[in-house]
Design a protein around this motif. Structure first.
Motif, PDB file in Angstrom:
ATOM      1  N   ARG A   4     -11.733   2.797   4.706  1.00 44.39           N
ATOM      2  CA  ARG A   4     -11.682   4.261   4.652  1.00 44.39           C
ATOM      3  C   ARG A   4     -12.959   4.832   4.033  1.00 44.39           C
TER       4      ARG A   4
ATOM      5  N   SER B 281      -8.940  -5.727   5.645  1.00 42.63           N
ATOM      6  CA  SER B 281      -9.203  -4.528   4.853  1.00 42.63           C
ATOM      7  C   SER B 281      -9.540  -5.002   3.445  1.00 42.63           C
TER       8      SER B 281
ATOM      9  N   LEU C 179      -1.085   0.565  -5.770  1.00 44.02           N
ATOM     10  CA  LEU C 179      -2.261   1.439  -5.666  1.00 44.02           C
ATOM     11  C   LEU C 179      -1.910   2.824  -6.196  1.00 44.02           C
ATOM     12  N   TYR C 180      -0.618   3.217  -6.038  1.00 43.71           N
ATOM     13  CA  TYR C 180      -0.135   4.528  -6.471  1.00 43.71           C
ATOM     14  C   TYR C 180       1.329   4.375  -6.866  1.00 43.71           C
TER      15      TYR C 180
ATOM     16  N   PRO D   6      -1.555  10.800   2.058  1.00 48.93           N
ATOM     17  CA  PRO D   6      -1.680  11.680   0.894  1.00 48.93           C
ATOM     18  C   PRO D   6      -2.234  10.922  -0.300  1.00 48.93           C
ATOM     19  N   TYR D   7      -3.020  11.602  -1.098  1.00 49.72           N
ATOM     20  CA  TYR D   7      -3.404  11.046  -2.398  1.00 49.72           C
ATOM     21  C   TYR D   7      -2.187  11.149  -3.311  1.00 49.72           C
ATOM     22  N   LEU D   8      -1.860  10.049  -3.984  1.00 47.29           N
ATOM     23  CA  LEU D   8      -0.718  10.035  -4.912  1.00 47.29           C
ATOM     24  C   LEU D   8      -1.227   9.578  -6.270  1.00 47.29           C
TER      25      LEU D   8
ATOM     26  N   TYR E 270       0.988  -5.139  -6.791  1.00 45.00           N
ATOM     27  CA  TYR E 270      -0.003  -4.494  -5.918  1.00 45.00           C
ATOM     28  C   TYR E 270       0.353  -3.017  -5.827  1.00 45.00           C
TER      29      TYR E 270
ATOM     30  N   GLN F 152      -5.086  -7.339   3.395  1.00 44.13           N
ATOM     31  CA  GLN F 152      -5.702  -6.290   2.588  1.00 44.13           C
ATOM     32  C   GLN F 152      -5.808  -6.745   1.143  1.00 44.13           C
ATOM     33  N   GLY F 153      -6.821  -6.265   0.450  1.00 42.97           N
ATOM     34  CA  GLY F 153      -6.931  -6.628  -0.958  1.00 42.97           C
ATOM     35  C   GLY F 153      -8.100  -5.949  -1.622  1.00 42.97           C
ATOM     36  N   GLY F 154      -8.264  -6.246  -2.900  1.00 44.65           N
ATOM     37  CA  GLY F 154      -9.382  -5.697  -3.662  1.00 44.65           C
ATOM     38  C   GLY F 154     -10.709  -6.182  -3.094  1.00 44.65           C
TER      39      GLY F 154
ATOM     40  N   MET G  85      -8.153  10.143   2.020  1.00 47.61           N
ATOM     41  CA  MET G  85      -6.977  10.557   1.247  1.00 47.61           C
ATOM     42  C   MET G  85      -6.889  12.079   1.312  1.00 47.61           C
TER      43      MET G  85
ATOM     44  N   TYR H 261      -9.068   6.504  -8.686  1.00 44.02           N
ATOM     45  CA  TYR H 261      -7.698   6.874  -8.287  1.00 44.02           C
ATOM     46  C   TYR H 261      -6.770   5.672  -8.151  1.00 44.02           C
ATOM     47  N   CYS H 262      -7.311   4.457  -8.199  1.00 44.81           N
ATOM     48  CA  CYS H 262      -6.553   3.302  -7.692  1.00 44.81           C
ATOM     49  C   CYS H 262      -5.923   2.467  -8.800  1.00 44.81           C
TER      50      CYS H 262
ATOM     51  N   GLU I 254     -12.720   7.559   2.612  1.00 46.50           N
ATOM     52  CA  GLU I 254     -12.019   8.241   1.502  1.00 46.50           C
ATOM     53  C   GLU I 254     -12.245   9.747   1.492  1.00 46.50           C
TER      54      GLU I 254
ATOM     55  N   ARG J 177     -21.219   2.815   1.643  1.00 50.49           N
ATOM     56  CA  ARG J 177     -19.965   2.768   2.405  1.00 50.49           C
ATOM     57  C   ARG J 177     -20.230   3.066   3.882  1.00 50.49           C
TER      58      ARG J 177
HETATM   59  N1  SAH Z   1     -10.081  -2.542  -1.476  1.00 52.15           N
HETATM   60  C1  SAH Z   1      -9.990  -2.147  -0.120  1.00 52.15           C
HETATM   61  C2  SAH Z   1      -8.585  -2.142   0.436  1.00 52.15           C
HETATM   62  C3  SAH Z   1      -7.445  -1.862  -0.521  1.00 52.15           C
HETATM   63  S1  SAH Z   1      -7.291  -0.210  -1.070  1.00 52.15           S
HETATM   64  C4  SAH Z   1     -10.622  -0.776   0.060  1.00 52.15           C
HETATM   65  O1  SAH Z   1     -10.748  -0.039  -0.906  1.00 52.15           O
HETATM   66  O2  SAH Z   1     -10.997  -0.488   1.194  1.00 52.15           O
HETATM   67  C5  SAH Z   1      -6.715   0.580   0.407  1.00 52.15           C
HETATM   68  C6  SAH Z   1      -6.659   2.075   0.356  1.00 52.15           C
HETATM   69  O3  SAH Z   1      -5.680   2.511  -0.578  1.00 52.15           O
HETATM   70  C7  SAH Z   1      -7.926   2.764  -0.090  1.00 52.15           C
HETATM   71  O4  SAH Z   1      -8.832   2.885   0.961  1.00 52.15           O
HETATM   72  C8  SAH Z   1      -7.398   4.115  -0.584  1.00 52.15           C
HETATM   73  O5  SAH Z   1      -7.595   5.132   0.380  1.00 52.15           O
HETATM   74  C9  SAH Z   1      -5.899   3.871  -0.789  1.00 52.15           C
HETATM   75  N2  SAH Z   1      -5.507   4.261  -2.155  1.00 52.15           N
HETATM   76  C10 SAH Z   1      -5.909   3.736  -3.320  1.00 52.15           C
HETATM   77  N3  SAH Z   1      -5.392   4.440  -4.359  1.00 52.15           N
HETATM   78  C11 SAH Z   1      -4.651   5.437  -3.840  1.00 52.15           C
HETATM   79  C12 SAH Z   1      -3.878   6.507  -4.396  1.00 52.15           C
HETATM   80  N4  SAH Z   1      -3.777   6.694  -5.710  1.00 52.15           N
HETATM   81  N5  SAH Z   1      -3.250   7.355  -3.529  1.00 52.15           N
HETATM   82  C13 SAH Z   1      -3.321   7.170  -2.202  1.00 52.15           C
HETATM   83  N6  SAH Z   1      -4.050   6.193  -1.628  1.00 52.15           N
HETATM   84  C14 SAH Z   1      -4.709   5.331  -2.423  1.00 52.15           C
END
Ligand code: SAH
Ligand code: SF4
Length: 336
Positions: free
Chosen positions: A144, A121, A298-299, A215-217, A296, A90-92, A185, A53-54, A146, A166
């Motif tokens: 998370r 994080s 993620l969504y 929310p998941y985006l 950066y 926070q990061g990868g 999410m 999703y990321c 997740e 995890r």
């Molecule tokens: N790499 C670390 C921290 C960065 S990602 C980790 O994964 O813990 C942080 C958070 O971003 C993830 O836990 C995830 O829940 C959220 N995330 C990633 N992609 C997303 C998406 N498409 N929609 C919503 N949240 C997302």
């Protein structure tokens, strides 16, 4: 009130203004009127994982960056000037020794500043790495789960990402002595309301100190974005469901810290604000160097800038200036 599975499901389906008002009342009573601000520093978008999703997953074709130590410290100084109680790095997820060392060095520098609390994080790491970062001065960690449903977790991650690993990482964090935050999410493809009810029960059973859920985006170009038709409802609906999740969790676990996340704001500027009036007590303004924020992602539609209305809600908190989790203090320090 005892929250049963059935009760949670019915609130997730039908909870409205009454639920939100009660959660707001309980939040003010237990963790206080003021909102805690936690400055978010996006340290690196390099990631060795490939979550489906990321936007910064290993296979994404984005320009990669890592902040220098000085860039992180400049952001921390900004947080101090603004009076933020904590910063999140926070990061990868990277397990290489050079990365572990860099974080250790940066955390030590921040701790030496007598500045804000350091929250990390940075994904799953060995117990040894968590210990090194803790000894350097980090006191909180966000990881998370997740989704607490192993079958759903497996569908949104590649085969070599492990739910059990995890969970083990979350337990390692607790054993090391961190304030532990987790979250999920909301509105993922194949996710049911029942599954979200289990997520809330999971958080209570694990006895978490902090929660960040959003929310998941969809993020364009990621494998999960092509399952849009499987996703439960519009982004607006996922936002509303997130507000109900926040409110119910506040009633189930009155003394934890709950963040109103940036992903809520991505749906509409008011959503994050609404999160803070239905149970959430933490906001995480982005304080990363602005020229790198575009990398950066993620969504999609990630918001920029700090909402001035949120800054207004943050009042100096003389008793708990760094915004520690009351839950953690009660459990670990036997205070209050
Ligand atoms: N790499 C670390 C921290 C960065 S990602 C980790 O994964 O813990 C942080 C958070 O971003 C993830 O836990 C995830 O829940 C959220 N995330 C990633 N992609 C997303 C998406 N498409 N929609 C919503 N949240 C997302
Ligand atoms: Fe990496 Fe975290 Fe994104 Fe997964 S969610 S790909 S671990 S940055």
């Amino acid at each position: 009130m005892e929250f049963t599975f059935e009760h949670i499901v019915s609130l997730l389906r039908g909870g409205g203004e009454e639920l939100f008002a009660e959660a707001d009342r309980v939040r003010r009573l237990t963790v206080g009127d003021g909102i805690h601000l936690r400055g978010l520093i996006e340290y690196t978008n390099i990631c060795h994982k490939n979550c489906l999703y990321c936007g910064i997953r290993r296979d994404s074709r984005v320009a990669r960056y890592t902040l220098t130590d000085d860039q992180v410290i400049a952001s921390v100084r900004y947080a101090v000037e603004q009076g933020f109680g904590s910063v999140v790095i926070q990061g990868g997820e990277i397990c290489a020794e050079a990365h572990v060392e860099a974080i250790e060095r940066i955390v030590r520098r921040i701790s030496g500043m007598d500045g804000p609390a350091v929250v990390l994080s940075l994904g799953e790491q060995t117990a040894g790495t968590y210990r090194r970062w803790f000894d350097a001065g980090a006191s909180r960690y966000l990881l998370r789960i997740e989704s607490s449903d192993p079958a759903l977790y497996a569908r949104i991650h590649p085969a070599d990402h492990s739910f059990d690993r995890r969970l083990e990482a979350l337990r390692d964090l607790r054993r090391t002595g961190y304030e532990v935050g987790t979250g999920v999410m909301i509105g993922l493809p194949w996710q049911s309301v029942e599954s979200l009810a289990h997520d809330l029960l999971f958080m209570r059973k694990f006895d978490i100190d902090m929660c960040g859920m959003g929310p998941y985006l969809e993020c364009d170009g990621t494998p999960l974005a092509s399952f849009a038709h499987e996703t439960q409802g519009s982004q607006q609906w996922r936002g509303e469901l997130t507000l109900r999740m926040i409110a119910i969790l506040r009633l189930m676990m009155p003394d934890i810290n709950i963040a109103s996340t940036t992903a809520l704001q991505a749906i509409s500027p008011d959503m994050r604000l609404r999160g803070l009036s239905c149970g959430a007590n933490v906001a995480m303004p982005n304080i990363s160097p602005s020229e790198l924020r575009a990398n950066y992602v993620l969504y999609d539609n990630k918001p920029v800038g700090i909402d001035p209305r949120i800054l207004e809600m943050a009042r100096p908190n003389g008793v708990n200036p760094r915004g520690r989790s009351m839950r953690f203090m009660r459990r670990e320090c036997n205070v209050i």
